[in-house]
Design an enzyme around this catalytic site. Structure first.
Site, PDB file in Angstrom:
ATOM      1  N   CYS A  99       0.845  -1.196   0.000  1.00 20.43           N
ATOM      2  CA  CYS A  99       0.000   0.000   0.000  1.00 20.43           C
ATOM      3  C   CYS A  99       0.882   1.249   0.000  1.00 20.43           C
ATOM      4  O   CYS A  99       1.840   1.343   0.781  1.00 20.43           O
ATOM      5  CB  CYS A  99      -0.897   0.005   1.237  1.00 20.43           C
ATOM      6  SG  CYS A  99      -1.860   1.524   1.420  1.00 20.43           S
ATOM      7  N   GLU A 129       3.143  -5.686   8.678  1.00 20.75           N
ATOM      8  CA  GLU A 129       3.487  -4.292   8.402  1.00 20.75           C
ATOM      9  C   GLU A 129       4.598  -3.819   9.337  1.00 20.75           C
ATOM     10  O   GLU A 129       5.528  -3.124   8.917  1.00 20.75           O
ATOM     11  CB  GLU A 129       2.263  -3.389   8.545  1.00 20.75           C
ATOM     12  CG  GLU A 129       2.567  -1.938   8.209  1.00 20.75           C
ATOM     13  CD  GLU A 129       1.397  -1.008   8.455  1.00 20.75           C
ATOM     14  OE1 GLU A 129       1.647   0.174   8.766  1.00 20.75           O
ATOM     15  OE2 GLU A 129       0.230  -1.452   8.345  1.00 20.75           O
ATOM     16  N   CYS A 197      -3.860   5.411   8.529  1.00 22.56           N
ATOM     17  CA  CYS A 197      -4.322   5.622   7.154  1.00 22.56           C
ATOM     18  C   CYS A 197      -5.751   6.181   7.143  1.00 22.56           C
ATOM     19  O   CYS A 197      -6.529   5.980   8.077  1.00 22.56           O
ATOM     20  CB  CYS A 197      -4.205   4.339   6.346  1.00 22.56           C
ATOM     21  SG  CYS A 197      -5.637   3.280   6.317  1.00 22.56           S
TER      22      CYS A 197
END
Length: 319
Positions: A99, A129, A197
């Site tokens: 992403c 992540e 995000c």
């Protein structure tokens, strides 16, 4: 008895990064010779993974399971430089579906490390992540799993310190940890932009908008989806009478709704809408026939596919 109703949160479901990652696998299956491999789950949703497997994608844990010279896709959660190096040694064709918002955090980690900062990475140990971000500057990054661990950190008070975060945490959870860190380090540097995000924030705000009216909140999402798990917590904190996470409609328990008149429904950022539709159908069968959409934000962001895939798609069209 009052009319039974469903409050359907919006936005919910797929975010731009997830849509990009899933589309990347689908397009790769169309143009590259089989088999196409994917390192880790492309996104944290069992249904999505099973669907892509049925179309020919092969999921592996590490790149050393991928035959030399094959095509491998990196998941939306990102990977460390070491994984890129391992793929290069095996002469793998890499399609990086990380992403772009995670890539931004990687860039921040490298910049802070190059400038001599000690970096406090707020996140959960073992999450893909976190592993990818920490791998960008392993000598500079210390993981902070929550406010309670802030007091236990062994920090150099003379060295400048900055914080970064896993993008899928709850806003409230992250800021609570930052506040605890700042009590120890008043000069703690913030990242240049909010690392939570937009999709995570929007889905949490949407849940907060309905939770106080809900006897029961249903969050559709997998157990290894950090943002889905957080939605349950956010819903309870915002006043939902009860909250449950399910992968699909079959996991719903009729007893949850026996005394309910208002049920909230939302889904994590890696959940296809068809799974939400299944939950709504099941609730309709229980008498919750009225569905009210409660929209708290609009989302229009779209990410371009990975550049290496776009190039190969153009070449395929010209053949």
């Amino acid at each position: 008895m009052a009319d039974k109703r469903v409050l359907l949160a919006a936005p919910r479901g797929y975010c731009a990064g997830v849509d990009r990652a899933v589309t990347t696998v689908l397009k790769a299956l169309e143009i590259y010779p089989a088999p196409v491999y994917v390192r880790k789950e492309i996104v944290h949703n069992r249904h999505v993974v099973r669907t892509l497997e049925s179309k020919g994608a092969i999921f592996v844990d590490e790149v050393d399971e991928v035959p030399v010279g094959s095509t491998v896709i990196f998941s939306a959660h990102g990977v460390s430089p070491q994984v890129h190096a391992d793929a290069a040694r095996r002469d793998l064709k890499v399609i990086d579906a990380t992403c772009p918002l995670v890539t931004k955090v990687h860039n921040e980690a490298r910049r802070f490390a190059a400038e001599g900062y000690q970096i406090l990475l707020i996140g959960h140990a073992g999450h893909e992540e976190v592993e990818g971000t920490a791998g960008e500057a392993p000598d500079a990054i210390t993981l902070v799993e929550g406010p309670d661990s802030a007091a236990e950190l062994d920090l150099d008070p003379e060295r400048p310190t900055a914080w970064l975060s896993q993008t899928t945490l709850s806003v409230d959870e992250t800021m609570e940890t930052v506040d605890a860190l700042r009590r120890r380090l008043p000069l703690l540097i913030d990242p240049p932009s909010d690392d939570i995000c937009y999709a995570t924030q929007n889905r949490q705000l949407a849940v907060k908008a309905i939770a106080g009216q809900c006897d029961v909140l249903v969050v559709v999402g997998s157990g290894n989806s950090s943002n889905s798990v957080r939605l349950v917590e956010v819903g309870l904190e915002a006043g939902a009478g009860a909250a449950f996470r399910v992968d699909r409609a079959a996991e719903l328990d009729d007893a949850w709704f026996a005394d309910a008149t208002t049920v909230g429904v939302t889904s994590g950022a890696s959940v296809p809408e068809e799974l939400v539709d299944g939950v709504l159908d099941r609730l309709q069968g229980l008498g919750f026939e009225t569905v009210e959409i409660v929209e708290s934000a609009e989302e229009s962001l779209v990410f371009a596919l990975p550049p290496e895939l776009r190039r190969d798609l153009r070449a395929a069209e010209q053949r």
